[in-house]
Scaffold this active site. Sequence first.
Site, PDB file in Angstrom:
ATOM      1  N   HIS A 185      -8.394   4.298  -2.765  1.00 20.11           N
ATOM      2  CA  HIS A 185      -7.079   3.770  -2.411  1.00 20.11           C
ATOM      3  C   HIS A 185      -6.574   2.838  -3.517  1.00 20.11           C
ATOM      4  O   HIS A 185      -6.580   1.617  -3.358  1.00 20.11           O
ATOM      5  CB  HIS A 185      -7.180   3.039  -1.073  1.00 20.11           C
ATOM      6  CG  HIS A 185      -5.908   2.456  -0.558  1.00 20.11           C
ATOM      7  ND1 HIS A 185      -4.652   2.826  -1.022  1.00 20.11           N
ATOM      8  CD2 HIS A 185      -5.684   1.516   0.402  1.00 20.11           C
ATOM      9  CE1 HIS A 185      -3.731   2.145  -0.372  1.00 20.11           C
ATOM     10  NE2 HIS A 185      -4.324   1.334   0.486  1.00 20.11           N
ATOM     11  N   CYS A 221      -0.307   2.880   6.415  1.00 15.44           N
ATOM     12  CA  CYS A 221      -0.143   1.525   6.909  1.00 15.44           C
ATOM     13  C   CYS A 221       0.080   0.614   5.716  1.00 15.44           C
ATOM     14  O   CYS A 221      -0.256   0.956   4.578  1.00 15.44           O
ATOM     15  CB  CYS A 221      -1.356   1.087   7.720  1.00 15.44           C
ATOM     16  SG  CYS A 221      -2.878   0.882   6.761  1.00 15.44           S
ATOM     17  N   CYS A 267       0.806  -1.229   0.000  1.00 18.93           N
ATOM     18  CA  CYS A 267       0.000   0.000   0.000  1.00 18.93           C
ATOM     19  C   CYS A 267       0.836   1.274   0.000  1.00 18.93           C
ATOM     20  O   CYS A 267       0.322   2.341  -0.346  1.00 18.93           O
ATOM     21  CB  CYS A 267      -0.928   0.018   1.212  1.00 18.93           C
ATOM     22  SG  CYS A 267      -2.129  -1.313   1.215  1.00 18.93           S
TER      23      CYS A 267
END
Length: 396
Positions: A353, A383, A94
């Site tokens: 995202h 994160c 991510c």
Amino acid sequence: MTRQLRDIYIVDAVRTPVGKYAGALSGVRPDDLAAGVLRSLLARTPDLDPARIDDVFFGNANGAGEENRNVARMAGLLAGLPVTVPGSTVNRLCASGLEAVIQAARAIAVGDASVAVAGGVESMSRAPWVLPKPSRAFPAGNQELFSTTIGWRMVNKRLEPQWTVPLGEGAELIADRYGITREQQDAFAVASHEKAARAWKNGLYDGEVVPVEDVGLTRDETIRDNTSPQSLSGLKPVFRPDGTVTAGNASPLNDGAAALLLVDEEGLKATGREPLALVRASAVTAIEPQYFGLGPVEAVRKALTRAGRGFGDLTTFELNEAFAAQSLGCLAEWPDLDPAVVNPRGGAIAIGHPLGASGARIAGAVAHQLAAAGSGTGLAALCIGVGQGLALVLER
């Protein structure tokens, strides 16, 4: 021989509107999305000769589909950069886009580059299914396909089982640890949508969002202007029958790309532009994989310490909203942080995202917000699945 570290400037940052899964950008290949932001970025700095770019760093979390074979290099070629401009694709899940920015900054700091482009791209819509090779020739039975859109696949059975829980279950574990209620998560999600919708209405994204060729998307596709606690309360929990994490208080699946132009002092002169911000410090940390959502906690503290700054110095803080529970868990660990500076223009629950692009998106957002403020300290943090956190401090 000791070399003095060079200052690193962010000259510009652009991103696409973020598309929803199977939405407006689903017909665009990820390498074309990446090439598009590269072209737009360089078109905004016409004084810079593209041949001066020493390297292109792009983050990508999947790498299993059309973005294979080093999407950074493919994007450079598709964007029309000189064939002499190299490219490297990086993967920190991510935070891949932010990792790309940090690697570009590091290359400039040590003198390995004077001008670099960093960014990230992901098409979760176009992520393929993959078929593992059988353990023996000519298997008679059916074979299992795995989706590469998000999360664990083909898990190594030697890993501890608690480490490989679904991402949403990890968010539930954080909600359990901090006593975060469903109502608190839904309220956080509503605020994300309200701030993002207001920012778009007020033109705050006009300076950084660039169109995708032949696509009519003019705004982030997953922002819902009419989101309310009432509308979210009817959604069913996804990961536990009696859980708190829903599709409404988690980031969606998305497509998008972002890119930043980074330079040293000499490179800055070649652009003929005033920089948006200066790269000050970064940090990466790791924790138990099932608590991946708390990864930014120590990374942020370490990055601020390296920058000689504290929470009270922050003008803006872009914290990637993978889940409301995860974000609220991190915020609980930073009591000295003013919540008003966090995601002032909305976060990933509303904006989206697209995994490999998100880190570059939020780094660019911080740079633009600092430029708008005229001065200050900003921070970007994410994160990371499998238990990591990454943070970057910028200043102006």
